[in-house]
Design an enzyme around this catalytic site. Structure first.
Site: not given
Length: 237
Positions: A44, A48, A124
């Site tokens: 990843k 966040t 993301a």
């Protein structure tokens, strides 16, 4: 029939939006590759919405919990940068007084792609989410040279979001390794609507949806339908 892939396939899981099921698809791809004899890895680049990779909402923590080769391994080993605010990386990093260097992420991805084992990377949000003021996740995927897997919802609105994402890829001469629909956990989409959405995506993009991932109650043992869907994607590589 031998399902073992002769060469490692590196995949970058992206989505039409946030919360569409990218982490679930990443886990299923890892499990499917593992079942075919590959010690696949997960990464990843930017997380966040977490104070650390070991937080309850960390995608890497979820992957490590349900992917046997990573049991007991610190989630930080599969995470690049981590920021507390649940925002696009550009703004989550800015809130903490930081900027994100694209080259740092690209160097890590390049290192992982040189390994013999397949890599499953996860973005993301969607393709055009900003990483910094000059770079989106689409830019990162293109520069890294990793084939994207597009994850979308099954329900109303997915035709527009999926076709827009595919158009963004087409404008960069990038073709996804596959498209997967993920069923919402709260209210299942009627089967007729799911089929219509799949037909529309195929008709207007020329790319068929590999399958639908149903709601999964036990990630330690995903249902055969889910594994068949990701299996079709891997078979097409």
């Amino acid at each position: 029939m031998n399902h073992r892939s002769p060469l490692p396939c590196h995949l970058f899981v992206t989505g039409t939006d946030t919360g569409v099921g990218k982490t679930v698809v990443s886990l299923l791809l890892l499990k499917a590759l593992y079942g075919r004899g590959h010690m696949a890895r997960y990464f990843k680049p930017v997380q966040t919405g977490c104070s650390s990779p070991d937080d309850a909402d960390s995608d890497a923590r979820f992957i490590h919990k349900f992917y046997p080769p990573l049991h007991g391994v610190p989630a930080a080993q599969s995470t690049g940068l981590c920021y507390k605010a649940p925002k696009a990386p550009l703004y989550a990093a800015r809130d903490e007084g930081h900027g994100i260097e694209t080259e740092t992420i690209l160097h890590r991805l390049a290192y992982l792609c040189r390994e013999k084992a397949p890599l499953v990377a996860e973005g993301a949000g969607g393709l055009l989410v900003p990483v910094n003021t000059q770079t989106t996740f689409l830019d990162l995927i293109e520069k890294a040279g990793i084939r994207p897997v597009l994850v979308a919802r099954t329900g109303l609105g997915t035709i527009n979001h999926t076709l827009l994402s595919l158009e963004a890829l087409r404008l960069r001469d990038m073709k996804p390794a596959g498209i997967l629909f993920v069923e919402a956990r709260d209210k299942p989409t009627p089967a007729a609507l799911v089929q219509e959405n799949m037909d529309a995506v195929s008709t207007f993009s020329g790319i068929s949806v590999c399958g639908v991932i149903p709601h999964i109650s036990d990630f330690s043992s995903p249902p055969p339908e889910a594994m068949k869907a990701v299996g079709r994607l891997l078979d097409s590589l």
